[in-house]
Scaffold this motif. Structure first.
Motif, PDB file in Angstrom:
ATOM      1  N   THR A 173       0.837  -1.216   0.000  1.00  0.00           N
ATOM      2  CA  THR A 173       0.000   0.000   0.000  1.00  0.00           C
ATOM      3  C   THR A 173       0.866   1.257   0.000  1.00  0.00           C
ATOM      4  O   THR A 173       0.532   2.256  -0.660  1.00  0.00           O
ATOM      5  CB  THR A 173      -0.930  -0.014   1.215  1.00  0.00           C
ATOM      6  OG1 THR A 173      -0.151  -0.194   2.419  1.00  0.00           O
ATOM      7  CG2 THR A 173      -1.928  -1.163   1.112  1.00  0.00           C
ATOM      8  N   ASP A 174       1.975   1.220   0.731  1.00  0.00           N
ATOM      9  CA  ASP A 174       2.892   2.383   0.703  1.00  0.00           C
ATOM     10  C   ASP A 174       3.482   2.552  -0.680  1.00  0.00           C
ATOM     11  O   ASP A 174       3.662   3.674  -1.175  1.00  0.00           O
ATOM     12  CB  ASP A 174       4.002   2.197   1.740  1.00  0.00           C
ATOM     13  CG  ASP A 174       3.471   2.322   3.169  1.00  0.00           C
ATOM     14  OD1 ASP A 174       2.334   2.821   3.315  1.00  0.00           O
ATOM     15  OD2 ASP A 174       4.182   1.918   4.111  1.00  0.00           O
ATOM     16  N   TYR A 175       3.816   1.444  -1.326  1.00  0.00           N
ATOM     17  CA  TYR A 175       4.385   1.513  -2.674  1.00  0.00           C
ATOM     18  C   TYR A 175       3.386   2.143  -3.643  1.00  0.00           C
ATOM     19  O   TYR A 175       3.740   3.028  -4.429  1.00  0.00           O
ATOM     20  CB  TYR A 175       4.766   0.106  -3.119  1.00  0.00           C
ATOM     21  CG  TYR A 175       5.434   0.070  -4.481  1.00  0.00           C
ATOM     22  CD1 TYR A 175       6.812   0.242  -4.626  1.00  0.00           C
ATOM     23  CD2 TYR A 175       4.669  -0.140  -5.636  1.00  0.00           C
ATOM     24  CE1 TYR A 175       7.403   0.203  -5.882  1.00  0.00           C
ATOM     25  CE2 TYR A 175       5.262  -0.180  -6.882  1.00  0.00           C
ATOM     26  CZ  TYR A 175       6.633  -0.004  -7.009  1.00  0.00           C
ATOM     27  OH  TYR A 175       7.210  -0.028  -8.234  1.00  0.00           O
ATOM     28  N   LEU A 176       2.113   1.672  -3.608  1.00  0.00           N
ATOM     29  CA  LEU A 176       1.110   2.209  -4.521  1.00  0.00           C
ATOM     30  C   LEU A 176       0.699   3.630  -4.140  1.00  0.00           C
ATOM     31  O   LEU A 176       0.220   4.389  -4.995  1.00  0.00           O
ATOM     32  CB  LEU A 176      -0.126   1.299  -4.525  1.00  0.00           C
ATOM     33  CG  LEU A 176       0.076  -0.097  -5.096  1.00  0.00           C
ATOM     34  CD1 LEU A 176      -1.187  -0.928  -4.923  1.00  0.00           C
ATOM     35  CD2 LEU A 176       0.443  -0.020  -6.580  1.00  0.00           C
ATOM     36  N   ASP A 177       0.878   4.016  -2.883  1.00  0.00           N
ATOM     37  CA  ASP A 177       0.500   5.355  -2.432  1.00  0.00           C
ATOM     38  C   ASP A 177       1.592   6.375  -2.673  1.00  0.00           C
ATOM     39  O   ASP A 177       1.405   7.577  -2.413  1.00  0.00           O
ATOM     40  CB  ASP A 177       0.161   5.306  -0.941  1.00  0.00           C
ATOM     41  CG  ASP A 177      -0.763   6.439  -0.539  1.00  0.00           C
ATOM     42  OD1 ASP A 177      -1.315   7.099  -1.446  1.00  0.00           O
ATOM     43  OD2 ASP A 177      -0.943   6.665   0.665  1.00  0.00           O
ATOM     44  N   GLY A 178       2.748   5.897  -3.185  1.00  0.00           N
ATOM     45  CA  GLY A 178       3.848   6.814  -3.496  1.00  0.00           C
ATOM     46  C   GLY A 178       4.549   7.346  -2.283  1.00  0.00           C
ATOM     47  O   GLY A 178       5.051   8.482  -2.299  1.00  0.00           O
ATOM     48  N   SER A 180      -1.677 -14.893 -14.079  1.00  0.00           N
ATOM     49  CA  SER A 180      -0.932 -13.648 -13.844  1.00  0.00           C
ATOM     50  C   SER A 180      -1.658 -12.808 -12.810  1.00  0.00           C
ATOM     51  O   SER A 180      -2.875 -12.915 -12.640  1.00  0.00           O
ATOM     52  CB  SER A 180      -0.779 -12.846 -15.136  1.00  0.00           C
ATOM     53  OG  SER A 180      -2.056 -12.416 -15.608  1.00  0.00           O
ATOM     54  N   ILE A 181      -0.874 -11.989 -12.100  1.00  0.00           N
ATOM     55  CA  ILE A 181      -1.392 -11.018 -11.139  1.00  0.00           C
ATOM     56  C   ILE A 181      -0.812  -9.652 -11.502  1.00  0.00           C
ATOM     57  O   ILE A 181       0.415  -9.478 -11.507  1.00  0.00           O
ATOM     58  CB  ILE A 181      -1.027 -11.392  -9.697  1.00  0.00           C
ATOM     59  CG1 ILE A 181      -1.608 -12.777  -9.333  1.00  0.00           C
ATOM     60  CG2 ILE A 181      -1.532 -10.338  -8.714  1.00  0.00           C
ATOM     61  CD1 ILE A 181      -1.209 -13.249  -7.957  1.00  0.00           C
ATOM     62  N   VAL A 182      -1.683  -8.706 -11.828  1.00  0.00           N
ATOM     63  CA  VAL A 182      -1.260  -7.356 -12.263  1.00  0.00           C
ATOM     64  C   VAL A 182      -2.044  -6.332 -11.452  1.00  0.00           C
ATOM     65  O   VAL A 182      -3.234  -6.523 -11.176  1.00  0.00           O
ATOM     66  CB  VAL A 182      -1.502  -7.144 -13.777  1.00  0.00           C
ATOM     67  CG1 VAL A 182      -1.134  -5.723 -14.187  1.00  0.00           C
ATOM     68  CG2 VAL A 182      -0.693  -8.160 -14.580  1.00  0.00           C
ATOM     69  N   ILE A 183      -1.348  -5.236 -11.073  1.00  0.00           N
ATOM     70  CA  ILE A 183      -1.994  -4.119 -10.379  1.00  0.00           C
ATOM     71  C   ILE A 183      -1.849  -2.867 -11.252  1.00  0.00           C
ATOM     72  O   ILE A 183      -0.724  -2.483 -11.629  1.00  0.00           O
ATOM     73  CB  ILE A 183      -1.387  -3.883  -8.993  1.00  0.00           C
ATOM     74  CG1 ILE A 183      -1.596  -5.123  -8.105  1.00  0.00           C
ATOM     75  CG2 ILE A 183      -1.998  -2.646  -8.332  1.00  0.00           C
ATOM     76  CD1 ILE A 183      -0.982  -5.000  -6.732  1.00  0.00           C
ATOM     77  N   TYR A 184      -2.999  -2.266 -11.594  1.00  0.00           N
ATOM     78  CA  TYR A 184      -2.991  -1.006 -12.341  1.00  0.00           C
ATOM     79  C   TYR A 184      -2.933   0.127 -11.327  1.00  0.00           C
ATOM     80  O   TYR A 184      -3.846   0.330 -10.519  1.00  0.00           O
ATOM     81  CB  TYR A 184      -4.263  -0.885 -13.194  1.00  0.00           C
ATOM     82  CG  TYR A 184      -4.310  -1.892 -14.318  1.00  0.00           C
ATOM     83  CD1 TYR A 184      -3.705  -1.619 -15.545  1.00  0.00           C
ATOM     84  CD2 TYR A 184      -4.937  -3.123 -14.140  1.00  0.00           C
ATOM     85  CE1 TYR A 184      -3.753  -2.550 -16.579  1.00  0.00           C
ATOM     86  CE2 TYR A 184      -4.980  -4.052 -15.160  1.00  0.00           C
ATOM     87  CZ  TYR A 184      -4.386  -3.762 -16.384  1.00  0.00           C
ATOM     88  OH  TYR A 184      -4.435  -4.686 -17.398  1.00  0.00           O
ATOM     89  N   LYS A 185      -1.788   0.913 -11.347  1.00  0.00           N
ATOM     90  CA  LYS A 185      -1.558   1.980 -10.365  1.00  0.00           C
ATOM     91  C   LYS A 185      -2.388   3.214 -10.731  1.00  0.00           C
ATOM     92  O   LYS A 185      -2.637   3.505 -11.893  1.00  0.00           O
ATOM     93  CB  LYS A 185      -0.080   2.314 -10.284  1.00  0.00           C
ATOM     94  CG  LYS A 185       0.532   2.855 -11.569  1.00  0.00           C
ATOM     95  CD  LYS A 185       2.020   3.017 -11.428  1.00  0.00           C
ATOM     96  CE  LYS A 185       2.620   3.654 -12.685  1.00  0.00           C
ATOM     97  NZ  LYS A 185       2.150   5.024 -12.891  1.00  0.00           N
ATOM     98  N   MET A 186      -2.797   3.916  -9.687  1.00  0.00           N
ATOM     99  CA  MET A 186      -3.628   5.095  -9.854  1.00  0.00           C
ATOM    100  C   MET A 186      -2.829   6.405  -9.777  1.00  0.00           C
ATOM    101  O   MET A 186      -3.333   7.456 -10.179  1.00  0.00           O
ATOM    102  CB  MET A 186      -4.732   5.103  -8.782  1.00  0.00           C
ATOM    103  CG  MET A 186      -5.651   3.880  -8.835  1.00  0.00           C
ATOM    104  SD  MET A 186      -6.621   3.865 -10.343  1.00  0.00           S
ATOM    105  CE  MET A 186      -7.581   2.371 -10.109  1.00  0.00           C
ATOM    106  N   LYS A 187      -1.610   6.347  -9.254  1.00  0.00           N
ATOM    107  CA  LYS A 187      -0.807   7.562  -9.076  1.00  0.00           C
ATOM    108  C   LYS A 187       0.410   7.522  -9.985  1.00  0.00           C
ATOM    109  O   LYS A 187       1.045   6.478 -10.140  1.00  0.00           O
ATOM    110  CB  LYS A 187      -0.387   7.695  -7.618  1.00  0.00           C
ATOM    111  CG  LYS A 187      -1.582   7.876  -6.672  1.00  0.00           C
ATOM    112  CD  LYS A 187      -1.122   8.109  -5.246  1.00  0.00           C
ATOM    113  CE  LYS A 187      -2.319   8.350  -4.322  1.00  0.00           C
ATOM    114  NZ  LYS A 187      -1.914   8.623  -2.925  1.00  0.00           N
TER     115      LYS A 187
END
Length: 590
Positions: free
Chosen positions: A71-76, A108-115
């Motif tokens: 979550t910290d990684y995706l939150d920048g 596969s597991i992929v996360i589309y980032k919002m930031k």
């Protein structure tokens, strides 16, 4: 003969065929209904297993959502790329590997980032702009904690599945990523396999609006499709088509499983048709053979049966055989053998039976008078030694005991007694041996029943006590204890004579038991102990019935137990018991 045939056809043949056909149709209808119901249960069980697989795959989102490093990684939160790469390799990538290993269906597991400030990784983290617009429209309305399953290719019956769910920051206030889990079509294939879709069975998918989503629905005509739209019709048989359906909630579709009745029950119907044909032909053949056979033998069999019903001890006349062509056939032979049996029965009743009774009575009398010579010598010698030693009560006691035994053994007016009298004589017998053997012999008599009401042959227990003394007390130097115990249950009376002597060797024990089980004559070379035990066994069986018996239980070094088992038949009449008691009391007084 015509009436017999007509009556057989009307009363037996036609009803049997009609009932068999009706029963067959009922059974076949119940079989098909039960088959469809069982298929529906299998389909529901397969769906329950698939929902379990869905829940297992969806749990990957919880693992990622509640990982602070992700979550910290995706939150920048990380200021530098080095911190991002370290967190990725140290804490995030192991989560991916663990999820892929625990769920082999995941491709596969992929996360589309919002930031934008989040470091993009092509294989794991992608920019939101790479998301398909139709997919983005489908997932835009998802709330926190909600996910959605989509089919990668809606035009096939075994599509790949994709699961989407948003990942929020640690406060669940902002979307920071969209999780995409792509699952191979093995999940659907496993579901079809568990539901029994193989061979002649086919599967198709239908939307919630009732539109077929695939082109693999062969065999579904308009009437079948209309029945599918009716509520409450999860399974049915439409003429020649078996249909089972179930709604797959996560995919918002219904799965339709179909098969042709003829294909499913073809082998069953063929076997049943052959079986019915064989039964009908066999019934016809046996009916004709039965009639032909019955017409030739029934009359003579009935005549023989009528004659047998009139047969008794006072009427042992033979059946007259009429001369003719059937005089020497099987029925004629049976009648001849029957006449021979009747003549033989008459001979046995008038001659052999009476002779056997006389022999048995003589054997009983001989056995009652049987007292071993060495016992008389030992008793007399004991009386002499005691008399020479001191003139006291012992001489009177042993003389009294010996006199009672002599009077009991030599009196032949009555051939039977009661168990109480027999036990009393055993007590006298043991007292005499106790006087002779002194401390080397102890004995105990325990009676747990009303011995005065049980009739028995005279001298039933004396051979057993003598056996215990000769092979127990006299065979060893150590003290020996002999115990007589009489008890009863609802079914039988048990009399045990037990000693703690040397016992009987296993081979000798088997020989004695075998001798008791046989009914052959005594031989001169037989040992006296074997003859005495066999005499007791035969008397028990002859007096109390064949189920009563004498048993031998022994072990080397642990002693021997001789057990008389008397199976109860009828209760002795009270007046008869009183008469016997009065007779024995008068005998004792005299």
């Amino acid at each position: 003969m015509r009436k017999i045939v007509l009556g057989y056809v009307i009363m037996i043949f036609i009803p049997v065929i009609a009932f068999g056909y009706h029963y067959y149709t009922q059974i076949y209808g119940n079989l098909t209904q039960q088959f469809v119901e069982s298929r529906q249960k299998i389909l529901e069980q397969a769906y329950a297993n698939m929902k379990t697989d869905f829940a297992r795959i969806q749990s990957v989102h919880r693992v990622l959502q509640y990982n602070p490093y992700l979550t910290d990684y995706l939150d920048g939160v990380y200021d530098s790329d080095a911190d991002s790469v370290y967190a990725l390799t140290r804490y995030i990538l192991p989560l991916y590997s663990q999820s892929m290993f625990a769920n082999p269906e995941i491709e596969s597991i992929v996360i589309y980032k919002m930031k934008d400030r989040v470091l993009p990784i092509t294989n794991l983290f992608r920019d939101r702009s790479m998301l398909d617009p139709q997919t983005e429209a489908a997932v835009s309305s998802l709330k926190a904690g909600q996910g959605i399953w989509l089919r990668a290719d809606p035009n096939v019956s075994e599509p790949d599945l994709i699961y989407y769910q948003y990942i929020y920051n640690t406060q669940i206030t902002e979307r920071i990523g969209l999780l995409e889990i792509r699952v191979s079509n093995s999940l659907i294939r496993n579901f079809y396999a568990a539901a029994g879709v193989e061979g002649n069975w086919k599967a198709a998918l239908m939307s919630g609006q009732g539109n077929l989503l695939t082109n693999e629905a062969a065999g579904l005509d308009h009437k079948t499709l209309s029945l599918l739209h009716e509520e409450g019709r999860d399974f049915f048989i439409d003429r020649t088509t078996i249909v089972n359906q179930l709604k797959l909630e996560p995919l918002d579709v219904r799965v339709i499983i179909t098969a042709q009745v003829g294909e499913v029950f073809r082998s069953v119907k063929q076997k049943e048709l052959v079986l019915v044909t064989i039964i009908v032909l066999l019934l016809l053949t046996l009916s004709i053979a039965y009639y032909l056979l019955a017409s030739t033998i029934t009359k003579r069999i009935l005549r023989l049966a009528r004659h047998m019903r009139t047969l008794n001890d006072d009427n042992l006349r033979v059946l007259t055989i009429q001369s003719g062509k059937f005089e020497k056939d099987e029925i004629g032979f049976l009648i001849g053998a029957y006449n021979s049996m009747v003549r033989r029965m008459d001979e046995l009743i008038n001659n052999v039976h009476r002779a056997e009774l006389r022999n048995k009575e003589a054997a009983y009398q001989v056995l009652q008078a049987q007292i071993k010579p060495h016992f008389l010598y030992n008793t007399l010698e004991t009386i002499r030694m005691v008399a020479e030693a001191n003139n006291d009560k012992e001489v009177a006691d042993i003389s009294f005991w010996f006199g009672k035994l002599m009077r009991y053994s030599l009196t032949s007016a009555q051939q039977e007694t009661v168990l109480a009298k027999e036990i009393e004589m055993v007590d006298f017998y043991m007292s005499i041996h106790k006087m002779r053997l002194q401390s080397r012999l102890t004995y105990e008599i325990k009676v747990d029943l009303d011995a005065g009401r049980l009739a028995c042959p005279r001298f039933l227990l004396q051979p057993l006590i003598e056996n215990s003394i000769v092979h127990g007390a006299s065979a060893v130097l150590r003290p020996v204890h002999i115990r007589l115990h009489a008890s009863e249950t609802e079914e039988e009376v048990t009399i045990d004579v037990t000693d703690n002597g040397n016992g009987i060797a296993p081979d000798r024990l088997l020989e004695l038991r075998d001798r008791l089980s046989r009914h052959d004559e005594f031989k001169k070379e037989d040992e006296p102990v074997g003859v005495g035990l066999k005499n007791v066994n035969e008397r028990v069986k002859g007096y109390f019935g064949a189920e009563s018996r004498l048993e031998i239980i022994s072990a080397p070094g642990k002693g021997t137990s001789l057990r008389i088992v008397i199976v109860k038949r009828t209760v002795m009449d009270v007046e008869d018991t009183d008469r016997r008691r009065r007779a024995f009391d008068s005998e004792r007084v005299s």
